[in-house]
Structures are given as structure tokens and as C-alpha cells.
Scaffold this active site. Structure first.
Site, PDB file in Angstrom:
ATOM      1  CG  HIS A 159      -1.783  -1.106   1.395  1.00  0.00           C
ATOM      2  ND1 HIS A 159      -1.929  -1.840   2.591  1.00  0.00           N
ATOM      3  CD2 HIS A 159      -2.976  -1.582   0.542  1.00  0.00           C
ATOM      4  CE1 HIS A 159      -2.992  -2.532   2.231  1.00  0.00           C
ATOM      5  NE2 HIS A 159      -3.475  -2.479   0.993  1.00  0.00           N
ATOM      6  CE  LYS A 198     -13.199  -6.754   2.921  1.00  0.00           C
ATOM      7  NZ  LYS A 198     -11.779  -6.714   2.210  1.00  0.00           N
ATOM      8  NE  ARG A 244      -2.898  -7.699  -4.279  1.00  0.00           N
ATOM      9  CZ  ARG A 244      -3.793  -7.961  -3.272  1.00  0.00           C
ATOM     10  NH1 ARG A 244      -3.075  -7.970  -2.065  1.00  0.00           N
ATOM     11  NH2 ARG A 244      -4.690  -8.356  -3.447  1.00  0.00           N
ATOM     12  CB  SER A 260      -4.243  -6.602   4.547  1.00  0.00           C
ATOM     13  OG  SER A 260      -3.872  -5.433   4.238  1.00  0.00           O
TER      14      SER A 260
END
Ligand code: PNS
Length: 161
Positions: A20, A44, A92, A130
């Protein structure tokens, strides 16, 4: 401020990783202000509270032009409220693509004046997420190359180490 290009970089940041950080710094190449927008995201169950996630980003990224805020509700509403014309997201791997494509098109439908830009992270950070960081830290693995020292310490405290 007219003539100022504002980019919003949204996410859960649970917690912020070196990946990040890399994208925030890359965004400063084309934006005058980068607003890191931490999602409340009630769907979440984050490891870190909203306040903790915001505080850790502020510790990890201290460059001029970067601000950290939290937001609830639609990203495009937040973006409009801060006069952002760009949404920054990282890509990614191919596995990110479908979700990101869907989100970018939905955000465009909701706010056609806001453009999504995808950035490719540094090669050695491509595999990082993460969730992987949380998992490694949970089982006592070394995450010092993956996160800022303040994040490493916060993870150690969370997992009672
Ligand atoms: O880091 P994440 O969890 O992949 O970030 C996802 C995030 C926060 C960017 C996304 O869930 C979001 O924008 N949430 C806000 C609600 C919203 O605007 N949803 C519609 C997006 S199409």
C-alpha cells in the site's frame, strides 16, 4: 483549490502493508494530493479498529500531499466530497482483475467524472496482501520486511507477543 489534482486511494488497510505504501508514493507522481480513504466496511470484521488503521497509515506514510481519512457509504460520494477526480487501485495479479474491473465500472456508472487508475506495485511486493500479513503475524512469523515497524509492533500486540 482549483488546478489541484486530487486522487483517492480507498481500501480496508487492515493493516497497511509496504505494498500500500508503495502505491501511495507512486500516486504522488501524478496527483497533488493523495487521500487515503479507509473504509468503515461493516461487512468485514477487521482485525484493527478504524481508528487503529488510520493511525497506522499516518505513522507509515508521512510524505507531504498525503492525507488519511475514513469514510462510510459509497466511495464515489466520498470522492465527490473531496473533489477527487481519480480513484487509485492496485492490480497485483490476474486474480484481482475481475473484482477491480467490476468495481471500476460500477464507480464510473455512479460518477462518470471520476476515473479509476490501476497501478502495478513494485515487483517484490506483488504477492503481498493484508490478509497474508495478518496470517503470518498470527502464527508468529516475521513480517518486518512486509510492513512498517509501527505496524509490526501493533500486530505483535494484537496477537499477544
Ligand atoms: O481493500 P479493499 O477491502 O479491497 O477495499 C474495497 C473498497 C473499500 C475500496 C470497496 O469495498 C469500496 O469502495 N467500498 C465502499 C462502498 C462502495 O462504494 N461500494 C461500491 C463500489 S463498486
Amino acid at each position: 483549490m482549483s488546478g489541484t489534482r486530487v486522487a483517492v486511494y480507498p481500501g480496508s488497510f487492515d493493516p497497511i502493508t509496504r505494498g500500500h505504501e508503495d502505491l501511495i508514493r507512486r500516486s504522488l507522481a501524478f496527483a497533488d494530493r493523495v487521500i487515503v480513504a479507509v473504509a468503515v466496511n461493516p461487512a468485514k470484521q477487521p482485525l484493527f479498529t478504524l481508528e487503529e488503521r488510520v493511525a497506522l497509515i499516518r505513522e507509515a506514510v508521512t510524505e507531504r500531499g498525503v492525507e488519511v481519512r475514513s469514510f462510510d457509504g459509497l466511495l464515489v460520494d466520498f470522492a465527490r466530497g473531496i473533489d477527487a477526480t481519480l480513484i487509485v487501485r492496485g492490480l497485483r495479479a490476474v486474480s484481482d482483475f475481475e473484482y477491480e474491473f467490476q468495481m471500476a465500472l460500477m464507480n464510473r456508472t455512479l460518477a462518470h467524472e471520476v476515473e479509476t487508475v490501476f497501478l502495478v506495485p513494485a515487483f517484490d511486493l506483488t504477492y503481498l496482501s493484508s490478509s497474508l500479513v495478518r496470517e503470518v503475524a498470527r502464527f508468529g512469523g516475521d513480517v518486518s520486511a512486509l510492513v512498517h515497524p509501527a505496524v509490526r509492533q501493533a500486530l505483535a500486540r494484537k496477537f499477544g507477543r
